[in-house]
Design a protein around this motif. Structure first.
Motif, PDB file in Angstrom:
ATOM      1  N   PHE A  62      -1.272 -65.615 -20.776  1.00  0.00           N
ATOM      2  CA  PHE A  62      -1.137 -66.831 -21.567  1.00  0.00           C
ATOM      3  C   PHE A  62      -2.009 -67.943 -21.008  1.00  0.00           C
ATOM      4  O   PHE A  62      -2.535 -67.843 -19.909  1.00  0.00           O
ATOM      5  CB  PHE A  62       0.328 -67.270 -21.609  1.00  0.00           C
ATOM      6  CG  PHE A  62       1.225 -66.255 -22.250  1.00  0.00           C
ATOM      7  CD1 PHE A  62       1.129 -65.986 -23.602  1.00  0.00           C
ATOM      8  CD2 PHE A  62       2.142 -65.542 -21.502  1.00  0.00           C
ATOM      9  CE1 PHE A  62       1.947 -65.052 -24.204  1.00  0.00           C
ATOM     10  CE2 PHE A  62       2.969 -64.606 -22.089  1.00  0.00           C
ATOM     11  CZ  PHE A  62       2.863 -64.359 -23.444  1.00  0.00           C
ATOM     12  N   SER A  63      -2.158 -69.002 -21.766  1.00  0.00           N
ATOM     13  CA  SER A  63      -2.979 -70.131 -21.323  1.00  0.00           C
ATOM     14  C   SER A  63      -2.365 -70.767 -20.075  1.00  0.00           C
ATOM     15  O   SER A  63      -1.154 -70.778 -19.907  1.00  0.00           O
ATOM     16  CB  SER A  63      -3.099 -71.168 -22.435  1.00  0.00           C
ATOM     17  OG  SER A  63      -1.829 -71.716 -22.703  1.00  0.00           O
ATOM     18  N   GLY A  64      -3.199 -71.320 -19.245  1.00  0.00           N
ATOM     19  CA  GLY A  64      -2.753 -71.776 -17.936  1.00  0.00           C
ATOM     20  C   GLY A  64      -2.257 -73.204 -17.901  1.00  0.00           C
ATOM     21  O   GLY A  64      -2.933 -74.064 -17.374  1.00  0.00           O
ATOM     22  N   SER A  65      -1.093 -73.465 -18.438  1.00  0.00           N
ATOM     23  CA  SER A  65      -0.501 -74.782 -18.260  1.00  0.00           C
ATOM     24  C   SER A  65       0.148 -74.843 -16.881  1.00  0.00           C
ATOM     25  O   SER A  65       0.424 -73.816 -16.255  1.00  0.00           O
ATOM     26  CB  SER A  65       0.528 -75.067 -19.351  1.00  0.00           C
ATOM     27  OG  SER A  65       1.667 -74.271 -19.174  1.00  0.00           O
ATOM     28  N   THR A  66       0.402 -76.029 -16.414  1.00  0.00           N
ATOM     29  CA  THR A  66       0.948 -76.203 -15.073  1.00  0.00           C
ATOM     30  C   THR A  66       2.336 -75.595 -14.947  1.00  0.00           C
ATOM     31  O   THR A  66       2.653 -74.950 -13.941  1.00  0.00           O
ATOM     32  CB  THR A  66       1.000 -77.704 -14.730  1.00  0.00           C
ATOM     33  OG1 THR A  66      -0.292 -78.260 -14.918  1.00  0.00           O
ATOM     34  CG2 THR A  66       1.440 -77.921 -13.307  1.00  0.00           C
ATOM     35  N   LEU A  67       3.154 -75.771 -15.961  1.00  0.00           N
ATOM     36  CA  LEU A  67       4.512 -75.242 -15.926  1.00  0.00           C
ATOM     37  C   LEU A  67       4.499 -73.717 -15.863  1.00  0.00           C
ATOM     38  O   LEU A  67       5.276 -73.116 -15.106  1.00  0.00           O
ATOM     39  CB  LEU A  67       5.299 -75.723 -17.140  1.00  0.00           C
ATOM     40  CG  LEU A  67       6.772 -75.317 -17.194  1.00  0.00           C
ATOM     41  CD1 LEU A  67       7.521 -75.931 -16.022  1.00  0.00           C
ATOM     42  CD2 LEU A  67       7.387 -75.752 -18.507  1.00  0.00           C
ATOM     43  N   ARG A  68       3.635 -73.069 -16.633  1.00  0.00           N
ATOM     44  CA  ARG A  68       3.547 -71.601 -16.602  1.00  0.00           C
ATOM     45  C   ARG A  68       3.109 -71.092 -15.232  1.00  0.00           C
ATOM     46  O   ARG A  68       3.609 -70.084 -14.745  1.00  0.00           O
ATOM     47  CB  ARG A  68       2.584 -71.102 -17.664  1.00  0.00           C
ATOM     48  CG  ARG A  68       3.144 -71.123 -19.043  1.00  0.00           C
ATOM     49  CD  ARG A  68       2.188 -70.392 -19.981  1.00  0.00           C
ATOM     50  NE  ARG A  68       2.514 -70.645 -21.351  1.00  0.00           N
ATOM     51  CZ  ARG A  68       3.340 -69.891 -22.060  1.00  0.00           C
ATOM     52  NH1 ARG A  68       3.898 -68.851 -21.516  1.00  0.00           N
ATOM     53  NH2 ARG A  68       3.593 -70.190 -23.318  1.00  0.00           N
ATOM     54  N   VAL A  69       2.169 -71.779 -14.619  1.00  0.00           N
ATOM     55  CA  VAL A  69       1.689 -71.362 -13.301  1.00  0.00           C
ATOM     56  C   VAL A  69       2.781 -71.534 -12.247  1.00  0.00           C
ATOM     57  O   VAL A  69       2.973 -70.654 -11.392  1.00  0.00           O
ATOM     58  CB  VAL A  69       0.416 -72.144 -12.924  1.00  0.00           C
ATOM     59  CG1 VAL A  69       0.013 -71.872 -11.488  1.00  0.00           C
ATOM     60  CG2 VAL A  69      -0.721 -71.783 -13.861  1.00  0.00           C
TER      61      VAL A  69
END
Length: 98
Positions: A62-69
Motif C-alpha cells: 500500500f501507499s506509504g503514509s506515516t500511520l501505515r509505516v
C-alpha cells in the motif's frame, strides 16, 4: 514483479493463519502438558510469521503514509518477538522429552 511479491505475501499470510489456528486448537484440546507446550510454541511461531507478513503487506503493497509505516513497524517488532519466544519455548519443550 510487484504482483508476484503480493501473491507470495498473501499466501504466507494465509498459511500462517491456518497453522496458527491448527496449533491453537491442538494446544487447547490436549490433555498432555508437553503436547500443549509444544503446540503453543508452534502457535507463537505461526503468529509471528503472520504478523511479519501483515507488516510487509502494510509497508510494501500500500501507499506509504506515516500511520501505515508505524503500524507496520509495530507488527514487525511484535512478530519478531513472537517468533523468538516461540522458538525459545520450542527448544525448551523439545529438551524435556516425556
Amino acid at each position: 514483479m510487484i504482483q508476484s511479491i503480493e501473491y507470495v505475501l498473501y499466501a504466507a499470510l494465509i498459511i500462517a493463519c491456518v497453522c496458527s489456528l491448527f496449533f491453537s486448537f491442538k494446544s487447547r484440546r490436549s490433555l498432555d502438558a508437553h503436547t500443549r507446550g509444544v503446540s503453543g510454541a508452534r502457535m507463537n511461531v505461526s503468529m509471528g510469521a503472520m504478523l511479519i507478513s501483515l507488516a510487509l503487506i502494510q509497508m510494501f503493497i500500500f501507499s506509504g503514509s506515516t500511520l501505515r509505516v508505524v503500524i507496520g513497524a509495530l507488527f514487525l517488532v511484535l512478530g519478531a518477538f513472537n517468533i523468538f519466544a516461540g522458538l525459545r519455548n520450542l527448544t525448551l519443550y523439545s529438551r524435556q522429552r516425556p
